[in-house]
Design a protein around this motif. Structure first.
Motif, PDB file in Angstrom:
ATOM      1  N   CYS A   7       0.841  -1.198   0.000  1.00  0.00           N
ATOM      2  CA  CYS A   7       0.000   0.000   0.000  1.00  0.00           C
ATOM      3  C   CYS A   7       0.877   1.251   0.000  1.00  0.00           C
ATOM      4  N   ILE A  10       2.069   1.675  -3.537  1.00  0.00           N
ATOM      5  CA  ILE A  10       0.950   2.167  -4.353  1.00  0.00           C
ATOM      6  C   ILE A  10       0.720   3.657  -4.108  1.00  0.00           C
ATOM      7  N   ASP A  21       1.647   0.485 -14.497  1.00  0.00           N
ATOM      8  CA  ASP A  21       0.887   1.371 -13.617  1.00  0.00           C
ATOM      9  C   ASP A  21      -0.462   1.624 -14.269  1.00  0.00           C
ATOM     10  N   ASP A  24      -6.360   0.007 -11.762  1.00  0.00           N
ATOM     11  CA  ASP A  24      -6.753  -0.996 -10.778  1.00  0.00           C
ATOM     12  C   ASP A  24      -5.600  -1.789 -10.177  1.00  0.00           C
ATOM     13  N   HIS A  25      -4.414  -1.735 -10.791  1.00  0.00           N
ATOM     14  CA  HIS A  25      -3.293  -2.522 -10.285  1.00  0.00           C
ATOM     15  C   HIS A  25      -1.956  -1.890 -10.649  1.00  0.00           C
ATOM     16  N   LEU A  26      -0.931  -2.371  -9.972  1.00  0.00           N
ATOM     17  CA  LEU A  26       0.425  -1.869 -10.138  1.00  0.00           C
ATOM     18  C   LEU A  26       1.362  -3.072 -10.144  1.00  0.00           C
ATOM     19  N   ARG A  44      -4.547  -2.280  -6.553  1.00  0.00           N
ATOM     20  CA  ARG A  44      -4.414  -1.017  -5.818  1.00  0.00           C
ATOM     21  C   ARG A  44      -5.267  -1.026  -4.552  1.00  0.00           C
ATOM     22  N   THR A  45      -6.386  -1.737  -4.594  1.00  0.00           N
ATOM     23  CA  THR A  45      -7.234  -1.903  -3.425  1.00  0.00           C
ATOM     24  C   THR A  45      -6.561  -2.896  -2.489  1.00  0.00           C
ATOM     25  N   HIS A  46      -6.525  -2.597  -1.192  1.00  0.00           N
ATOM     26  CA  HIS A  46      -5.916  -3.535  -0.256  1.00  0.00           C
ATOM     27  C   HIS A  46      -6.804  -4.770  -0.133  1.00  0.00           C
TER      28      HIS A  46
END
Length: 140
Positions: A7, A10, A21, A24-26, A44-46
């Motif tokens: 996190c 991110i 990048d 929704d994701h990295l 990107r969401t935990h």
């Protein structure tokens, strides 16, 4: 999540060699790679485990995994890839992450023993750039 290292990456609070990048994701290079070019893809969401991944993020997450598996071949000259994720057991960071590891026949990886290596000065930046280009550009 305040104490989650992924996190922090991110959020831009911790450095990483980013290769992908997207909203929704990295994806970024693992700091202790099995082989150079070893990438971690995170939402990107935990989210802690794969069963926790919301359905609306699932297809994009696995589509990005496919693109990364292609990028390690096209961008790094690997013969293939090893794609894996742990859920709770052996999950070193409690944030869902998918490992995409470049593979070459005879590279010494056997079973689930994952030896680790290190990048020399400047190598991480070079590997990240090669993967970004294989993914369609070096926009970062």
């Amino acid at each position: 999540m305040a104490d989650c290292v992924f996190c922090a990456i991110i959020a831009g609070d911790s450095p990483a060699d980013v290769v992908l990048d997207e909203p929704d994701h990295l994806a970024f290079l693992d700091r202790r790679p099995v082989f150079k070019g070893h990438v971690l893809l995170v939402p990107r969401t935990h989210v802690v485990t794969l069963p926790d991944l919301p359905a609306d993020l699932r297809d994009g997450f696995f589509e990005a995994t496919q693109r990364l598996a292609t990028a390690v071949v096209e961008g790094l000259g690997a013969q293939g890839s090893f794609v894996a994720m742990n859920n709770v057991v052996s999950q070193s960071v409690p944030h869902l992450h998918c490992h995409v590891v470049p593979r070459t026949k005879g590279d010494g990886l056997r079973g689930f023993f994952w030896p680790r290596t290190k990048y020399d000065d400047g190598e991480a930046v070079e590997y990240a750039g090669r993967l970004r280009r294989a993914l369609g550009g070096d926009r970062l």
